[in-house]
Scaffold this motif. Structure first.
Motif, short mmCIF file in Angstrom:
data_model
loop_
_atom_site.label_atom_id
_atom_site.label_comp_id
_atom_site.label_asym_id
_atom_site.label_seq_id
_atom_site.Cartn_x
_atom_site.Cartn_y
_atom_site.Cartn_z
N GLU A 6 0.84 -1.19 0.00
CA GLU A 6 0.00 0.00 0.00
C GLU A 6 0.88 1.25 0.00
OE1 GLU A 6 -3.62 1.92 2.62
OE2 GLU A 6 -2.91 -0.08 3.07
N GLU A 7 0.51 2.21 -0.81
CA GLU A 7 1.29 3.44 -0.91
C GLU A 7 1.00 4.38 0.25
OE1 GLU A 7 1.44 5.41 -4.64
OE2 GLU A 7 1.30 3.53 -5.75
N VAL A 8 1.90 5.33 0.44
CA VAL A 8 1.72 6.40 1.43
C VAL A 8 0.67 7.37 0.88
CG1 VAL A 8 2.87 8.36 2.54
CG2 VAL A 8 4.08 6.18 2.27
N TYR A 9 -0.23 7.82 1.76
CA TYR A 9 -1.22 8.83 1.38
C TYR A 9 -0.88 10.12 2.13
CZ TYR A 9 -5.41 11.64 1.17
OH TYR A 9 -6.28 12.68 0.99
N ILE A 10 -0.72 11.22 1.39
CA ILE A 10 -0.47 12.53 2.00
C ILE A 10 -1.48 13.50 1.40
CG2 ILE A 10 1.18 14.42 2.31
CD1 ILE A 10 3.40 12.27 2.00
N HIS A 11 -2.34 14.05 2.27
CA HIS A 11 -3.35 14.99 1.79
C HIS A 11 -2.68 16.22 1.18
CE1 HIS A 11 -6.59 17.99 1.93
NE2 HIS A 11 -7.37 16.94 1.77
N GLU A 12 -3.30 16.78 0.17
CA GLU A 12 -2.71 17.91 -0.57
C GLU A 12 -2.47 19.15 0.29
OE1 GLU A 12 -6.81 19.80 -2.43
OE2 GLU A 12 -5.62 18.45 -3.66
N SER A 13 -3.14 19.28 1.44
CA SER A 13 -2.94 20.44 2.31
C SER A 13 -1.76 20.26 3.28
CB SER A 13 -4.21 20.72 3.12
OG SER A 13 -4.48 19.64 4.00
N SER A 14 -1.13 19.09 3.27
CA SER A 14 -0.03 18.80 4.19
C SER A 14 1.32 19.07 3.54
CB SER A 14 -0.11 17.36 4.66
OG SER A 14 -1.23 17.19 5.49
N TYR A 15 2.33 19.30 4.37
CA TYR A 15 3.69 19.56 3.92
C TYR A 15 4.62 18.49 4.46
CZ TYR A 15 2.10 24.22 2.69
OH TYR A 15 1.44 25.27 2.12
N VAL A 16 5.48 17.98 3.60
CA VAL A 16 6.51 17.03 3.99
C VAL A 16 7.84 17.62 3.53
CG1 VAL A 16 7.42 14.70 3.76
CG2 VAL A 16 4.94 15.07 3.81
N ASP A 17 8.72 17.92 4.49
CA ASP A 17 10.02 18.50 4.17
C ASP A 17 10.95 17.47 3.53
OD1 ASP A 17 9.05 20.81 5.36
OD2 ASP A 17 10.31 20.66 7.15
N ASP A 18 12.12 17.93 3.11
CA ASP A 18 13.15 17.04 2.55
C ASP A 18 13.69 16.12 3.64
OD1 ASP A 18 12.94 18.26 0.06
OD2 ASP A 18 14.53 19.71 0.50
N ASP A 19 14.30 15.03 3.20
CA ASP A 19 14.97 14.07 4.09
C ASP A 19 14.01 13.46 5.12
OD1 ASP A 19 17.04 12.49 5.09
OD2 ASP A 19 17.59 14.01 6.58
N VAL A 20 12.83 13.06 4.66
CA VAL A 20 11.83 12.40 5.49
C VAL A 20 11.61 11.00 4.93
CG1 VAL A 20 9.37 12.38 6.12
CG2 VAL A 20 10.67 14.51 6.22
N VAL A 21 11.51 10.01 5.81
CA VAL A 21 11.19 8.64 5.40
C VAL A 21 9.83 8.28 5.98
CG1 VAL A 21 11.84 6.21 5.58
CG2 VAL A 21 13.61 7.96 5.28
N ILE A 22 8.91 7.83 5.12
CA ILE A 22 7.57 7.44 5.55
C ILE A 22 7.29 6.04 5.01
CG2 ILE A 22 5.11 7.96 5.48
CD1 ILE A 22 5.85 10.89 4.97
N GLY A 23 6.91 5.12 5.91
CA GLY A 23 6.68 3.74 5.53
C GLY A 23 5.37 3.52 4.78
N ALA A 24 5.31 2.40 4.09
CA ALA A 24 4.15 2.02 3.28
C ALA A 24 2.88 1.97 4.12
CB ALA A 24 4.39 0.66 2.64
N GLY A 25 1.78 2.40 3.51
CA GLY A 25 0.48 2.32 4.15
C GLY A 25 0.19 3.43 5.15
N THR A 26 1.12 4.34 5.35
CA THR A 26 0.90 5.46 6.28
C THR A 26 0.02 6.50 5.61
OG1 THR A 26 2.90 5.08 7.57
CG2 THR A 26 2.09 7.35 7.49
N LYS A 27 -0.87 7.10 6.43
CA LYS A 27 -1.78 8.13 5.95
C LYS A 27 -1.56 9.42 6.73
CE LYS A 27 -5.38 4.96 4.36
NZ LYS A 27 -4.43 3.94 4.05
N VAL A 28 -1.37 10.51 6.01
CA VAL A 28 -1.15 11.83 6.59
C VAL A 28 -2.32 12.70 6.13
CG1 VAL A 28 0.41 13.81 6.70
CG2 VAL A 28 1.36 11.49 6.51
#
Length: 170
Positions: free
Chosen positions: A3-25
């Motif tokens: 499952e892919e990572v889900y990040i809502h369009e209103s959220s910000y993810v900076d550089d050098d971040v690792v997020i595991g599969a299936g995580t929802k933001v």
């Protein structure tokens, strides 16, 4: 299938971040540089993850929680709505500490109730349960049920969070 990572369009993810599969933001979140987040996590609305924070797998963080630098959440931790972490014992605007943060550890399976506060430099034990509104100022044993201001132990819980008469064995 992974499952892919889900990040809502209103959220910000900076550089050098690792997020595991299936995580929802979800909405209005910010994940800062150097954060390491496991798989199958869920971050509710308006969650802030500070620089270099480490979060395990299966962590659930409800709305309006900031996890500051110096905090580590192990696998399967639950953070209730608006729970609070600190990372400086004596904060002063005139005398900032810039990176000299006290470490805080929340161990596997612990649950932090809505609006509780975890003061930096403490460890919350495995599968411990912190009541809503409690203020944790010292280390919490595994499976402890804590409540009050400051938090004090009022009993024991098992891995499912059910109240029991004695401390469960690992």
């Amino acid at each position: 299938m992974v499952e892919e990572v889900y990040i809502h369009e209103s959220s910000y993810v900076d550089d050098d971040v690792v997020i595991g599969a299936g995580t929802k933001v979800w909405h209005f979140c910010h994940i800062q540089s150097g954060a390491r987040i496991g798989s199958n996590c869920s971050f509710g609305q308006n969650v802030n993850i500070g620089n270099r924070v480490v979060i395990g797998n299966g962590v659930r963080i409800q709305n309006n929680v900031s996890v500051y630098e110096g905090v580590e959440l192990e696998d399967d931790v639950f953070c209730g709505p608006s729970c609070v972490f600190t990372n400086v014992l004596v904060p002063r605007a005139k005398y900032p500490v810039h990176g000299a943060y006290k470490k805080t550890l929340v161990k596997q399976g612990a649950s932090l109730g809505a609006n509780c506060t975890i003061v930096c430099g403490t460890t919350v034990g495995r599968c411990a349960m912190i009541a809503a509104g409690a203020v944790v100022t010292h280390n919490v044993p595994d499976f402890a049920l804590m409540a009050g201001v400051p938090a004090r132990q009022i009993g024991w819980v098992n891995e499912k969070g059910e109240k029991v008469n004695q401390q469960p064995q690992r």
